[in-house]
Write a protein that holds these residues in place. Structure first.
Motif, PDB file in Angstrom:
ATOM      1  N   VAL A 141      52.063  63.810  40.809  1.00  0.00           N
ATOM      2  CA  VAL A 141      53.266  63.192  40.224  1.00  0.00           C
ATOM      3  C   VAL A 141      53.808  64.034  39.084  1.00  0.00           C
ATOM      4  N   ALA A 142      52.906  64.564  38.236  1.00  0.00           N
ATOM      5  CA  ALA A 142      53.360  65.386  37.113  1.00  0.00           C
ATOM      6  C   ALA A 142      54.092  66.636  37.597  1.00  0.00           C
ATOM      7  N   VAL A 143      53.543  67.297  38.617  1.00  0.00           N
ATOM      8  CA  VAL A 143      54.185  68.497  39.149  1.00  0.00           C
ATOM      9  C   VAL A 143      55.540  68.152  39.774  1.00  0.00           C
ATOM     10  N   CYS A 144      55.591  67.041  40.518  1.00  0.00           N
ATOM     11  CA  CYS A 144      56.862  66.643  41.140  1.00  0.00           C
ATOM     12  C   CYS A 144      57.931  66.327  40.093  1.00  0.00           C
ATOM     13  N   VAL A 145      57.539  65.554  39.077  1.00  0.00           N
ATOM     14  CA  VAL A 145      58.500  65.206  38.024  1.00  0.00           C
ATOM     15  C   VAL A 145      59.003  66.464  37.316  1.00  0.00           C
TER      16      VAL A 145
END
Length: 857
Positions: free
Chosen positions: A474-478
């Motif tokens: 999620v952090a990478v996607c955001v």
């Protein structure tokens, strides 16, 4: 007893009707029952003024003897003894005859005012002491009778008496001001249209300043605060917001206070960020400032306050007009704003005006978008949030007295959400890299401190492994989404800035800004460069040459080759735009290419215009050659035919000619030869003028040495010569001047009726001398006054044998070659006057006309 009140009728020039207006005011007051007398009024023999004196009580004048002549002046003692409520006193600037009570009439008026008597007086604008030098430079006449400005400024009422120059000259020509014998001299000297227009402007400006003083006094008495505009060069900072039109109109009112003021509207756009400017509103504001006589400038700058100050100082501005901020109160936490920063950094050389408007504190309208090129502060904040934030959060969760510790903490799921929140904040602040760093640091901290077994990198529960993996994903996607959005924002900002610049460039072409220097100056302003040059060469091996350039004075030197510049933009194979000052980013080159292409187009257009001008010159030459052939076919053959006939008659053996007949035939031959000589001389002179081979030999000489020589071929009864001996010498070529005067006089005699000689007169006006040749012929309408100086032009029904129409063209060409001027004016009473203006030499000083000193009303 209080001080009396002073009312002054201020005239724009002699003869506008000051005395008449003063007497009309006297009659109005008498009709209202006011005790009024005439202290002194000089009617100068004008019938209408004499009529106005009827019905008004006049105090007898005091007679004085001076240099065996008797004069009359106002009797101040008699007026004081009569003690009227109001007294009329003409010609406030008058100098009294020696032996009078006071040296100046304005001193007499001061004495009457101190006695409590109201005074109504008048004077002309040229008699104000502060305007003496200005009036002398305009009219060439030094006013000897003046009034201190303070005396006039203390007047309780000042009323301007004005009249258009054309109406005043008509009044003069009708004999309503001067006697008929002085009309021509007055119209030719002091009462020229240009002089009267300049005096009128002085009177209007001086009166306007006095009105400002009245208003300022009124507002001070009533506690009204206002900003008084000055005659300055004013820069208006506009943002494209709705308040821009208000700022432009306010600056235009400030500039309208006096001549020479200028308004420059400047819009500063960031090169890498969207702005709240509306393109439609910017176009309207650009049109408005140009309609009001100002100029519009588009500048790109990262630091708007600094860019605005740099622009203002670069154009030598003295004032900056800005609008009050549209930001809401809470938005001031981000900084003081552009207006406050400009006012703080402007220094003592720039005045900053903050103008209120209807949009104050209503918000900026469109939000200011963030660009992808983040500032240093945001990058630092992003890295701190992404790296230090997880560490601080870990300390908070593990060392808070057990309240948030692992055993009694918020739970592993909530802890993951808190670390995810820090990663999103880091992405919003610093972009992709801080967010990825935050994800990496956060995952390690979650694994080490919050997943059993703690304080190891081992994860016992598979669910925790999944949670940490989801957290990292999620952090990478955001972070990726935020970074992509920032990139798209940056692209949109670049396209927006480029479209604004390109639309402005296209608009400048449509508005007629076709000068190469103007286009290059736009390039320099837009990209903030020190110098810009358009270089070209004929071939790949030829050296570069500069087709046009701007800047380079005191800054970076102009590049001689594209390789020497900080930025070069090729335009075709053999042309390049070279810029010096700084290195531009690659994304700016697309806009720079458009400017370079426009500069090349403008250069080609200028060269085409020059070629078109040469083509027009060739066409004019062809026209002259055609007219020359027509002239040769008739005007030259006519005297040749007469000479041939006379010679054939003399040589004939069939007729025995008497001595009288032979003398008549010989006279005809001589006249025909003289005509041929004159025509051929004019043709040769015009040829010299057309080819530019006339080289004057300037020297100082008196007009009375040249003009009589030019009149040798003219009968004495046809010309009246009036050249004063005290005229200054003129700097001319005597031969060219003699030829010019001869052609002008010959033309005047040709059209002047029999019995009315042509008047040749001269006068001095400041640093120039005018020679006037006046005839009483049919005259020429204004629409044809310039056309009569063209080659092969003969106005009206001039006979074919009167010449080929080159006399005035040759005369004007010779006069202009000597640095003079030849123009046509109407002769008062009918006819035409040729005015030949020459430069006075540095010998004797000119003697001005005494007319205004003799008559001041």
């Amino acid at each position: 007893m209080g001080r009396g009140k002073l009312r002054i009728y201020l005239g724009a020039a002699p003869g506008v009707g000051k005395t008449y207006a003063m007497l009309s005011e006297g009659h109005r007051r008498v009709e209202r029952g006011t005790d009024l007398v005439v202290g002194f009024v000089e009617h100068h023999g004008r019938p209408r003024t004499q009529v106005m004196l009827r019905g008004l009580e006049e105090v007898p004048r005091r007679e004085l003897e001076y240099r065996e002549a008797r004069f009359t002046e106002m009797d101040v003692d008699a007026v004081l003894a009569r003690a009227p409520a109001v007294v009329l006193v003409d010609e406030l600037a008058h100098t009294n005859i020696p032996g009078s009570r006071n040296a100046k009439r304005w001193q007499d008026v001061e004495e009457l005012l101190r006695a409590g008597i109201d005074v109504v007086s008048n004077l002309n604008i040229q008699h104000l002491e502060s305007l003496g030098d200005v009036v002398e430079s305009i009219t060439g006449v030094r006013q000897r009778e003046t009034v201190p400005d303070e005396v006039v400024r203390r007047a309780d009422q000042i009323e301007l008496v004005d009249m258009s120059p054309q109406a005043l000259r008509r009044r003069m020509a009708h004999g309503n001001i001067y006697k008929p014998d002085k009309v021509d001299a007055a119209l030719s000297n002091y009462f020229r249209p240009g002089n009267l227009t300049a005096l009128r402007e002085l009177a209007l400006l001086w009166t306007a300043d006095r009105v400002d003083e009245y208003l300022q006094q009124y507002r001070s008495e009533h506690s009204i605060r206002s900003t008084w505009q000055a005659r300055e060069r004013i820069v208006v900072g506009i943002t494209g917001g709705p308040e821009g039109r208000t700022l432009i109109r306010r600056a235009a009112r400030m500039a309208a206070k006096g001549s020479g003021s200028e308004v420059l509207a400047v819009y500063i756009a960031r090169s890498d960020g969207l702005t709240s400017a509306s393109p439609k509103e910017l176009a309207l504001q650009r049109t408005l400032v140009e309609d009001l006589g100002g100029t519009f400038h588009h500048v790109i700058g990262e630091d708007i306050p600094r860019a605005l100050l740099d622009f203002a100082r670069g154009v030598n501005a003295t004032q900056i007009v800005l609008g009050s901020s549209r930001r809401k109160t809470w938005q001031y936490i981000f900084g003081p704003g552009v207006g406050a920063t400009v006012a703080r950094d402007s220094g003592p050389d720039l005045d900053v005006h903050i103008v209120t408007h209807d949009e104050v504190a209503k918000g900026r309208g469109l939000p200011v978008a963030r660009g992808a090129r983040l500032g240093r502060a945001r990058l630092i904040a992003g890295w701190l949030t992404g790296v230090a934030g997880p560490v601080l959060l870990t300390l908070l969760l593990t060392h808070s007295g057990g309240a948030l510790a692992t055993d009694g903490g918020p739970g592993f799921a909530n802890e993951v959400l808190l670390f995810l929140f820090l990663t999103v904040v880091a992405a919003l602040l610093g972009g992709l890299l801080p967010a990825l760093a935050s994800a990496a640091v956060g995952s390690l901290l979650l694994n080490y401190f919050f997943t059993p077994p703690t304080h190891t990198l081992t994860i016992a529960d598979p669910q925790n492994i999944l949670a940490i993996a989801v957290f990292v994903a999620v952090a990478v996607c955001v972070a990726s989404v935020v970074d992509l959005a920032a990139r798209r924002t940056h692209q949109a900002a670049r396209l927006r800035a480029e479209s604004e610049v390109l639309s402005f460039l296209a608009g400048s072409v449509l508005r007629g800004e076709t000068s190469l220097e103007a286009v290059l100056e736009r390039v320099r302003e837009t990209f903030g460069m020190d110098s810009v040059a358009l270089l070209e060469r004929e071939s790949d091996v030829a050296p570069w040459t500069c087709a046009g350039s701007v800047g380079g004075n005191g800054g970076a030197p102009l590049p001689e080759r594209p390789e020497d510049a900080d930025v070069d933009m090729p335009v075709g194979d053999h042309m390049a735009l070279a810029l010096s000052g700084r290195v531009l980013p690659a994304e700016d080159r697309r806009v720079l290419a458009a400017f370079a292409a426009q500069a090349a187009v403008v250069l080609d257009r200028q060269r085409l215009a020059l070629e078109a001008e040469r083509a027009r010159d060739l066409a004019e030459g062809n026209r002259i050659r055609t007219a020359l052939l027509a002239a040769v076919s008739h005007d030259l053959r006519t005297p040749l035919a007469a000479i041939k006939a006379a010679v054939s008659s003399l040589r004939s053996d069939d007729v025995a000619w008497s001595p009288e007949d032979e003398a008549e035939l010989l006279e005809g031959i001589e006249q025909g030869a003289d005509r041929l000589d004159h025509l051929v001389g004019n043709l040769l002179d015009m040829s010299r003028l057309q080819t530019g081979t006339v080289t004057p030999l300037i020297r100082e000489i008196d007009l009375d040495e040249v003009v009589p020589m030019a009149l040798v071929g003219v009968p004495e009864t046809c010309v009246s010569l009036e050249i004063p001996e005290e005229l200054p010498m003129v700097a001319v070529d005597p031969g060219l001047l003699e030829r010019s005067v001869a052609n002008i006089v010959e033309n005047a005699v040709k059209y002047s009726p029999d019995g009315l000689p042509v008047l040749v007169s001269a006068s001095a006006l400041g640093d120039r001398v005018e020679l006037r040749v006046a005839d009483r012929g049919p005259g020429v309408p204004d629409s044809a006054k310039d056309r009569i100086f063209e080659p092969f032009q003969r106005y009206g029904d001039a006979p074919r044998g009167a010449g080929v129409g080159l006399g005035l063209a040759v005369a004007r060409g010779f006069v202009e070659a000597m640095g003079g001027r030849l123009a046509a004016e109407d002769t008062p009473g009918g006819g035409m006057t040729m005015v030949l203006t020459l430069r006075a030499a540095g010998g004797r000083e000119p003697v001005g006309s005494p007319l205004p000193a003799q008559v001041t009303s």
